[in-house]
Motif scaffolding. Structure first.
Motif, PDB file in Angstrom:
ATOM      1  N   GLU A  26      46.210 -56.405   8.078  1.00  0.00           N
ATOM      2  CA  GLU A  26      45.659 -55.106   8.247  1.00  0.00           C
ATOM      3  C   GLU A  26      45.838 -54.186   9.514  1.00  0.00           C
ATOM      4  O   GLU A  26      46.252 -54.923  10.615  1.00  0.00           O
ATOM      5  CB  GLU A  26      44.075 -55.204   8.035  1.00  0.00           C
ATOM      6  N   ASN A  27      45.828 -52.917   9.409  1.00  0.00           N
ATOM      7  CA  ASN A  27      45.827 -51.981  10.590  1.00  0.00           C
ATOM      8  C   ASN A  27      44.968 -50.857  10.230  1.00  0.00           C
ATOM      9  O   ASN A  27      44.611 -50.604   9.272  1.00  0.00           O
ATOM     10  CB  ASN A  27      47.082 -51.799  11.095  1.00  0.00           C
ATOM     11  N   VAL A  39      41.341 -38.135  10.540  1.00  0.00           N
ATOM     12  CA  VAL A  39      40.440 -39.398   9.846  1.00  0.00           C
ATOM     13  C   VAL A  39      40.997 -40.863  10.125  1.00  0.00           C
ATOM     14  O   VAL A  39      42.377 -40.628  10.191  1.00  0.00           O
ATOM     15  CB  VAL A  39      40.216 -38.965   8.230  1.00  0.00           C
ATOM     16  N   ARG A  40      40.181 -41.643  10.165  1.00  0.00           N
ATOM     17  CA  ARG A  40      40.807 -42.880  10.380  1.00  0.00           C
ATOM     18  C   ARG A  40      40.830 -43.615   9.150  1.00  0.00           C
ATOM     19  O   ARG A  40      40.272 -43.679   8.086  1.00  0.00           O
ATOM     20  CB  ARG A  40      39.492 -43.737  11.175  1.00  0.00           C
ATOM     21  N   ARG A  41      42.116 -44.291   8.892  1.00  0.00           N
ATOM     22  CA  ARG A  41      42.414 -44.864   7.834  1.00  0.00           C
ATOM     23  C   ARG A  41      42.771 -46.393   8.080  1.00  0.00           C
ATOM     24  O   ARG A  41      43.211 -46.851   9.112  1.00  0.00           O
ATOM     25  CB  ARG A  41      43.890 -44.389   7.448  1.00  0.00           C
ATOM     26  N   GLN A  42      42.121 -47.202   7.122  1.00  0.00           N
ATOM     27  CA  GLN A  42      42.543 -48.684   7.454  1.00  0.00           C
ATOM     28  C   GLN A  42      43.113 -49.080   6.178  1.00  0.00           C
ATOM     29  O   GLN A  42      42.966 -48.606   4.963  1.00  0.00           O
ATOM     30  CB  GLN A  42      41.127 -49.521   7.477  1.00  0.00           C
ATOM     31  N   VAL A  43      44.410 -49.652   6.413  1.00  0.00           N
ATOM     32  CA  VAL A  43      45.477 -50.066   5.304  1.00  0.00           C
ATOM     33  C   VAL A  43      45.300 -51.898   5.395  1.00  0.00           C
ATOM     34  O   VAL A  43      45.367 -52.523   6.459  1.00  0.00           O
ATOM     35  CB  VAL A  43      46.716 -49.817   5.888  1.00  0.00           C
ATOM     36  N   THR A  44      45.014 -52.275   4.205  1.00  0.00           N
ATOM     37  CA  THR A  44      45.306 -53.750   4.001  1.00  0.00           C
ATOM     38  C   THR A  44      46.718 -53.970   3.245  1.00  0.00           C
ATOM     39  O   THR A  44      46.932 -53.364   2.248  1.00  0.00           O
ATOM     40  CB  THR A  44      44.287 -54.303   3.172  1.00  0.00           C
ATOM     41  N   TYR A  45      47.094 -54.779   3.686  1.00  0.00           N
ATOM     42  CA  TYR A  45      48.729 -55.067   3.441  1.00  0.00           C
ATOM     43  C   TYR A  45      48.800 -56.477   2.495  1.00  0.00           C
ATOM     44  O   TYR A  45      48.361 -57.516   3.061  1.00  0.00           O
ATOM     45  CB  TYR A  45      49.798 -55.278   4.299  1.00  0.00           C
ATOM     46  N   PHE A  46      49.502 -56.565   1.129  1.00  0.00           N
ATOM     47  CA  PHE A  46      49.555 -57.573   0.455  1.00  0.00           C
ATOM     48  C   PHE A  46      51.165 -57.834   0.038  1.00  0.00           C
ATOM     49  O   PHE A  46      51.919 -56.749  -0.286  1.00  0.00           O
ATOM     50  CB  PHE A  46      48.941 -57.281  -0.771  1.00  0.00           C
ATOM     51  N   LEU A  47      51.403 -58.828  -0.047  1.00  0.00           N
ATOM     52  CA  LEU A  47      52.511 -59.252  -0.625  1.00  0.00           C
ATOM     53  C   LEU A  47      52.285 -59.554  -2.204  1.00  0.00           C
ATOM     54  O   LEU A  47      51.312 -60.059  -2.458  1.00  0.00           O
ATOM     55  CB  LEU A  47      52.965 -60.785  -0.099  1.00  0.00           C
ATOM     56  N   PHE A  74      65.257 -54.739   6.255  1.00  0.00           N
ATOM     57  CA  PHE A  74      63.954 -54.307   6.946  1.00  0.00           C
ATOM     58  C   PHE A  74      64.615 -54.447   8.684  1.00  0.00           C
ATOM     59  O   PHE A  74      63.976 -53.492   9.372  1.00  0.00           O
ATOM     60  CB  PHE A  74      62.709 -55.312   6.765  1.00  0.00           C
ATOM     61  N   ALA A  75      65.294 -55.057   9.178  1.00  0.00           N
ATOM     62  CA  ALA A  75      65.747 -54.913  10.578  1.00  0.00           C
ATOM     63  C   ALA A  75      66.245 -53.974  11.193  1.00  0.00           C
ATOM     64  O   ALA A  75      65.850 -53.483  12.162  1.00  0.00           O
ATOM     65  CB  ALA A  75      66.732 -56.360  10.759  1.00  0.00           C
ATOM     66  N   VAL A  83      53.237 -52.462  12.230  1.00  0.00           N
ATOM     67  CA  VAL A  83      53.466 -52.664  10.678  1.00  0.00           C
ATOM     68  C   VAL A  83      54.677 -53.753  10.471  1.00  0.00           C
ATOM     69  O   VAL A  83      54.838 -54.614   9.468  1.00  0.00           O
ATOM     70  CB  VAL A  83      53.933 -51.135   9.960  1.00  0.00           C
ATOM     71  N   ARG A  84      55.617 -53.678  11.836  1.00  0.00           N
ATOM     72  CA  ARG A  84      56.790 -54.527  11.405  1.00  0.00           C
ATOM     73  C   ARG A  84      56.412 -56.055  11.485  1.00  0.00           C
ATOM     74  O   ARG A  84      56.874 -56.907  10.801  1.00  0.00           O
ATOM     75  CB  ARG A  84      57.761 -54.400  12.641  1.00  0.00           C
ATOM     76  N   ARG A  85      55.582 -56.329  12.263  1.00  0.00           N
ATOM     77  CA  ARG A  85      54.743 -57.790  12.514  1.00  0.00           C
ATOM     78  C   ARG A  85      54.259 -58.164  11.308  1.00  0.00           C
ATOM     79  O   ARG A  85      54.338 -59.265  10.507  1.00  0.00           O
ATOM     80  CB  ARG A  85      53.713 -57.626  13.544  1.00  0.00           C
ATOM     81  N   ILE A  86      53.356 -57.137  10.263  1.00  0.00           N
ATOM     82  CA  ILE A  86      53.199 -57.427   9.106  1.00  0.00           C
ATOM     83  C   ILE A  86      54.159 -57.731   7.964  1.00  0.00           C
ATOM     84  O   ILE A  86      54.168 -58.721   7.319  1.00  0.00           O
ATOM     85  CB  ILE A  86      52.000 -56.331   8.654  1.00  0.00           C
ATOM     86  N   ILE A  87      55.129 -56.930   8.103  1.00  0.00           N
ATOM     87  CA  ILE A  87      56.301 -57.131   7.162  1.00  0.00           C
ATOM     88  C   ILE A  87      56.901 -58.507   7.578  1.00  0.00           C
ATOM     89  O   ILE A  87      57.365 -59.212   6.478  1.00  0.00           O
ATOM     90  CB  ILE A  87      57.321 -56.076   7.147  1.00  0.00           C
ATOM     91  N   ASP A  88      56.987 -58.751   8.810  1.00  0.00           N
ATOM     92  CA  ASP A  88      57.710 -59.937   8.916  1.00  0.00           C
ATOM     93  C   ASP A  88      56.869 -61.235   8.426  1.00  0.00           C
ATOM     94  O   ASP A  88      57.591 -62.273   8.157  1.00  0.00           O
ATOM     95  CB  ASP A  88      57.904 -60.008  10.660  1.00  0.00           C
TER      96      ASP A  88
END
Length: 96
Positions: A26-27, A39-47, A74-75, A83-88
């Motif tokens: 999440e971020n 506006v503040r956006r919160q994003v949840t990431y899923f595989l 991706f590299a 976001v890179r940490r989440i993708i990793d």
């Protein structure tokens, strides 16, 4: 959150068959909304898993482009560090 994610994938990207496999992070960030200002956006990431090959970008989501990437691509992409940490994390899950 899971139901909303599936709905958005279908509505915004045209993905018809999708299964969420793992929550990978999440971020939050500030975005500029033309009507509301900052506006503040919160994003949840899923595989997620899909057999769909075609992506159809709909004009209502605020995205400029959409495409599939191979894991090794991706590299070289310019991505914010958080976001890179989440993708990793998602790429590590795929190696299991």
């Amino acid at each position: 959150v899971e139901e909303g994610t599936i709905r958005e994938l279908k509505e915004e990207l045209g993905i018809k068959n999708v299964e969420l496999k793992e929550k990978i992070g999440e971020n939050e960030y500030l975005a500029s909304d033309p009507e509301k200002g900052l506006v503040r956006r919160q994003v949840t990431y899923f595989l997620a898993k899909t057999n769909d090959k075609d992506l159809i970008l709909h004009t209502t989501g605020g995205l400029d482009d959409v495409k599939w990437f191979k894991p090794e691509e991706f590299a070289s992409l310019k991505i914010y560090d958080d976001v890179r940490r989440i993708i990793d994390k998602g790429l590590e899950f795929l190696k299991k």
